[in-house]
Design a protein around this motif. Sequence first.
Motif, PDB file in Angstrom:
ATOM      1  N   VAL A 117      -0.998  10.006  -5.313  1.00 32.33           N
ATOM      2  CA  VAL A 117      -0.828   8.562  -5.384  1.00 32.33           C
ATOM      3  C   VAL A 117      -0.034   8.057  -4.180  1.00 32.33           C
ATOM      4  O   VAL A 117      -0.372   7.039  -3.576  1.00 32.33           O
ATOM      5  CB  VAL A 117      -0.147   8.164  -6.705  1.00 32.33           C
ATOM      6  N   THR A 118       1.011   8.777  -3.809  1.00 31.16           N
ATOM      7  CA  THR A 118       1.804   8.384  -2.644  1.00 31.16           C
ATOM      8  C   THR A 118       0.953   8.376  -1.382  1.00 31.16           C
ATOM      9  O   THR A 118       1.024   7.439  -0.573  1.00 31.16           O
ATOM     10  CB  THR A 118       2.992   9.348  -2.460  1.00 31.16           C
ATOM     11  N   MET A 119       0.134   9.407  -1.201  1.00 26.05           N
ATOM     12  CA  MET A 119      -0.712   9.495  -0.008  1.00 26.05           C
ATOM     13  C   MET A 119      -1.663   8.314   0.079  1.00 26.05           C
ATOM     14  O   MET A 119      -1.815   7.684   1.139  1.00 26.05           O
ATOM     15  CB  MET A 119      -1.500  10.806  -0.023  1.00 26.05           C
ATOM     16  N   VAL A 120      -2.319   8.018  -1.034  1.00 26.56           N
ATOM     17  CA  VAL A 120      -3.354   6.987  -0.986  1.00 26.56           C
ATOM     18  C   VAL A 120      -2.748   5.596  -0.935  1.00 26.56           C
ATOM     19  O   VAL A 120      -3.242   4.716  -0.212  1.00 26.56           O
ATOM     20  CB  VAL A 120      -4.317   7.146  -2.175  1.00 26.56           C
ATOM     21  N   VAL A 121      -1.660   5.347  -1.688  1.00 27.95           N
ATOM     22  CA  VAL A 121      -0.997   4.048  -1.588  1.00 27.95           C
ATOM     23  C   VAL A 121      -0.499   3.828  -0.162  1.00 27.95           C
ATOM     24  O   VAL A 121      -0.675   2.754   0.422  1.00 27.95           O
ATOM     25  CB  VAL A 121       0.158   3.949  -2.603  1.00 27.95           C
ATOM     26  N   SER A 122       0.096   4.864   0.431  1.00 27.55           N
ATOM     27  CA  SER A 122       0.564   4.752   1.816  1.00 27.55           C
ATOM     28  C   SER A 122      -0.605   4.485   2.756  1.00 27.55           C
ATOM     29  O   SER A 122      -0.537   3.603   3.625  1.00 27.55           O
ATOM     30  CB  SER A 122       1.277   6.038   2.239  1.00 27.55           C
ATOM     31  N   GLY A 123      -1.679   5.253   2.592  1.00 26.30           N
ATOM     32  CA  GLY A 123      -2.832   5.100   3.475  1.00 26.30           C
ATOM     33  C   GLY A 123      -3.488   3.743   3.361  1.00 26.30           C
ATOM     34  O   GLY A 123      -3.826   3.104   4.371  1.00 26.30           O
ATOM     35  N   LEU A 124      -3.668   3.275   2.123  1.00 27.52           N
ATOM     36  CA  LEU A 124      -4.305   1.981   1.946  1.00 27.52           C
ATOM     37  C   LEU A 124      -3.423   0.848   2.468  1.00 27.52           C
ATOM     38  O   LEU A 124      -3.919  -0.125   3.039  1.00 27.52           O
ATOM     39  CB  LEU A 124      -4.642   1.767   0.475  1.00 27.52           C
ATOM     40  N   LEU A 125      -2.111   0.970   2.304  1.00 28.20           N
ATOM     41  CA  LEU A 125      -1.233  -0.076   2.821  1.00 28.20           C
ATOM     42  C   LEU A 125      -1.175  -0.057   4.346  1.00 28.20           C
ATOM     43  O   LEU A 125      -1.139  -1.107   4.988  1.00 28.20           O
ATOM     44  CB  LEU A 125       0.162   0.075   2.221  1.00 28.20           C
ATOM     45  N   VAL A 126      -1.180   1.127   4.937  1.00 25.18           N
ATOM     46  CA  VAL A 126      -1.281   1.210   6.397  1.00 25.18           C
ATOM     47  C   VAL A 126      -2.587   0.574   6.854  1.00 25.18           C
ATOM     48  O   VAL A 126      -2.627  -0.199   7.824  1.00 25.18           O
ATOM     49  CB  VAL A 126      -1.186   2.679   6.861  1.00 25.18           C
ATOM     50  N   GLY A 127      -3.674   0.878   6.124  1.00 29.38           N
ATOM     51  CA  GLY A 127      -4.969   0.320   6.490  1.00 29.38           C
ATOM     52  C   GLY A 127      -5.023  -1.186   6.340  1.00 29.38           C
ATOM     53  O   GLY A 127      -5.527  -1.899   7.225  1.00 29.38           O
ATOM     54  N   VAL A 128      -4.490  -1.707   5.229  1.00 27.72           N
ATOM     55  CA  VAL A 128      -4.501  -3.157   5.008  1.00 27.72           C
ATOM     56  C   VAL A 128      -3.649  -3.863   6.060  1.00 27.72           C
ATOM     57  O   VAL A 128      -4.028  -4.915   6.596  1.00 27.72           O
ATOM     58  CB  VAL A 128      -3.996  -3.468   3.586  1.00 27.72           C
ATOM     59  N   THR A 129      -2.500  -3.270   6.380  1.00 26.82           N
ATOM     60  CA  THR A 129      -1.631  -3.872   7.398  1.00 26.82           C
ATOM     61  C   THR A 129      -2.313  -3.879   8.760  1.00 26.82           C
ATOM     62  O   THR A 129      -2.302  -4.898   9.472  1.00 26.82           O
ATOM     63  CB  THR A 129      -0.302  -3.107   7.475  1.00 26.82           C
ATOM     64  N   ALA A 130      -2.921  -2.750   9.126  1.00 25.02           N
ATOM     65  CA  ALA A 130      -3.614  -2.678  10.412  1.00 25.02           C
ATOM     66  C   ALA A 130      -4.764  -3.676  10.473  1.00 25.02           C
ATOM     67  O   ALA A 130      -4.971  -4.351  11.492  1.00 25.02           O
ATOM     68  CB  ALA A 130      -4.127  -1.253  10.648  1.00 25.02           C
ATOM     69  N   SER A 131      -5.516  -3.805   9.389  1.00 28.76           N
ATOM     70  CA  SER A 131      -6.629  -4.753   9.366  1.00 28.76           C
ATOM     71  C   SER A 131      -6.139  -6.186   9.481  1.00 28.76           C
ATOM     72  O   SER A 131      -6.759  -7.022  10.149  1.00 28.76           O
ATOM     73  CB  SER A 131      -7.441  -4.570   8.083  1.00 28.76           C
ATOM     74  N   ALA A 132      -5.014  -6.494   8.810  1.00 28.20           N
ATOM     75  CA  ALA A 132      -4.471  -7.848   8.881  1.00 28.20           C
ATOM     76  C   ALA A 132      -3.993  -8.174  10.295  1.00 28.20           C
ATOM     77  O   ALA A 132      -4.216  -9.277  10.803  1.00 28.20           O
ATOM     78  CB  ALA A 132      -3.330  -8.002   7.886  1.00 28.20           C
ATOM     79  N   VAL A 133      -3.328  -7.213  10.931  1.00 27.29           N
ATOM     80  CA  VAL A 133      -2.870  -7.439  12.303  1.00 27.29           C
ATOM     81  C   VAL A 133      -4.059  -7.619  13.236  1.00 27.29           C
ATOM     82  O   VAL A 133      -4.069  -8.496  14.109  1.00 27.29           O
ATOM     83  CB  VAL A 133      -1.974  -6.280  12.767  1.00 27.29           C
ATOM     84  N   ALA A 134      -5.103  -6.795  13.039  1.00 25.97           N
ATOM     85  CA  ALA A 134      -6.310  -6.928  13.866  1.00 25.97           C
ATOM     86  C   ALA A 134      -6.960  -8.295  13.674  1.00 25.97           C
ATOM     87  O   ALA A 134      -7.419  -8.930  14.631  1.00 25.97           O
ATOM     88  CB  ALA A 134      -7.292  -5.816  13.521  1.00 25.97           C
ATOM     89  N   ALA A 135      -6.990  -8.783  12.421  1.00 30.93           N
ATOM     90  CA  ALA A 135      -7.562 -10.105  12.155  1.00 30.93           C
ATOM     91  C   ALA A 135      -6.742 -11.198  12.828  1.00 30.93           C
ATOM     92  O   ALA A 135      -7.304 -12.149  13.393  1.00 30.93           O
ATOM     93  CB  ALA A 135      -7.632 -10.346  10.652  1.00 30.93           C
TER      94      ALA A 135
END
Length: 655
Positions: A142-160
């Motif tokens: 759960v820690t791995m995936v929550v961390s990964g998805l939040l890193v991904g969402v943050t990166a996508s938001a910054v890219a947008a």
Amino acid sequence: MTAMARYAIVAVALFLALGLQLHNATALLPFAAWPAWPFDPAAMDTNQIILAYAVLPRGAVAILAGAALGLTGFLFQQVLRNPIADASTLGLSSGAQLFIVAATLFLPSAIDGSREMVALAGAATATAIVFFLGWRRNFEPVTMVVSGLLVGVTASAVAAALTLSQGEYLMSLVTWNGGSLSQQDWSTAERLAVELGIALVASFFLMRPLRLLALGDTAARSLGVGVTAIRLAVAAIGIFLAAGVSAKLGLIGFVGLAAPHLAKAVGIRNESPLMVASTAAGALLLWLCDGLVQFAAQAAAEQFPTGAVTALLGGPLLLWLLPKIRHAKRPAHAQLHLVRKSSPAAAATLVLIVGIALAASLLVGRSEGVWHWLSLTEFEQFLPMRWPRLLAACAAGGLLALAGAMLQRLTSNEMASPEVLGVSGGAGIGFAMALTFAASPTQWQMLAGAGAGAVTATLLVLAYAQRRHLEPDRLLLAGVATSSLGTAILGALLAIGDQRAWQILNWLGGTASTATESSAVLLAALAVATLAVALTFVRWLTLLPLGNAANVALGMPQRSARVLIVASAAVATAAASLLVGPLSFVGLMGPHLARQSGFVRTREHLLASFAIGAALMVLADFGARNLAFPYELPLGLFAALVGAPYLMWQIGWRR
């Protein structure tokens, strides 16, 4: 389902993908007129050239990219013993996407001939962050995936937000970000084939240690397996493949998540056959999705990038796989917060901090790179422009932090927040629906859509979690799955590139510059009303963390309490999200900072969270206005750039 039925389904999917490919190709040019191999452009007409160098290479790229992502998903799921690990859920693809967008906008010379290296650097950075956080907690799924998805969402938001700041690149970057498979020659297919071949050979050499690693770290070490070295080797292969696909095609999500499970559904269990089957399943899945996208495009005026369509698989897949995740229980801490009292000094300090934030936002200015206090004349000139956005930022920050405090107490989980628990994702879906079904949506219609989406998504997450008796950490993952689905829907609408794309990008970044006197007063009134309602929930929020048995013994109406608390948090989030977008992390930081400041009793915690959230958003607005003067940064992005590292610290360092 029998083995024969499973293989029949695979055969049907294969024939459907092949049939769609032939249909899409013959719609352009009858089969009898296809050019012979090897292709000679000098001897072909226009349609033959399009077929030979656009349609057929696109099919080959879909197969090869899908195979690469399927292999990536298999490797990560095996080495982490995590059924929901892949390049999307671990943030690799989004990291590569962010680096390429940033390089395209600000360092275009780095893209020429070095696109793959830029993507590799982005994927490696994201992987390093996620693996470091996972290592701190023994790679708990759960820690791995929550961390990964939040890193991904943050990166996508910054890219947008970066895309929004450079309007001339909007169409090309948004379409590429969506995962477009359009081709102009065979070069991409050739490079993908070489990279996939190298990765397959390297993966076969890792089969034996991966089998032993499945026994557990301790058992694998006793058998002579270098666990750290194997994890690093698998990560290197995954980064290599995910970065290669992202650099060439953009963001194609969740194919690697689905492929190994499709292979297992056929009945394959042994590692080596499962690796081959996962690779083949990824190829078939992306090929089929791309065929359906092209088929639909022939019947409709719009064509979505294939990656935007595959991203829609993510939310449902995560929810389906959620009960299969092994879980490491940790004790709840809510009971420790029932009796401590905050000190008057802490309250005075909080009032001082809020006052400083307000004063700085109203009285400090910047011109020609110099910071200065506004003169009386300047203050009178700027006050009509500043006070509405200041009031709106205060109200939005307070609403988000208040919603986070209620959700953290409701779920007995200090990592819960509107962004993490799916409330913001639901608000995004509702916002998108308002844009889609209203010709010219008003502020009220967008608020109603966002509110309805937030309430619906949150109730669905809680109902799903309650029905399956999920632990609080898994509830977080269910919320992140909902947010992922919301992001995918917004991404699909972004790819259309019409006026909705501008509105969605503006909402994703968040800005207080659109606040008017009436909208600011309305949002402030809503914030005060929501705070008053939340204070009536004090007894419920105090007792809910004690568990079902204690609540029943005390005669508490649990179902009604949960529904009312969730509805209040969802409405607060929806209203605030219209101003600051879906990603600010104020809803996480505000309650945490309040608790760490000593405000741990329920009433004090709610009030302090509201005040700290307001101060955080005012300071974020101040930074967004002045940091890149004379340009203005998106408000939600600026807050997220502070909040995301704070969230990573909470995941990785707190016990």
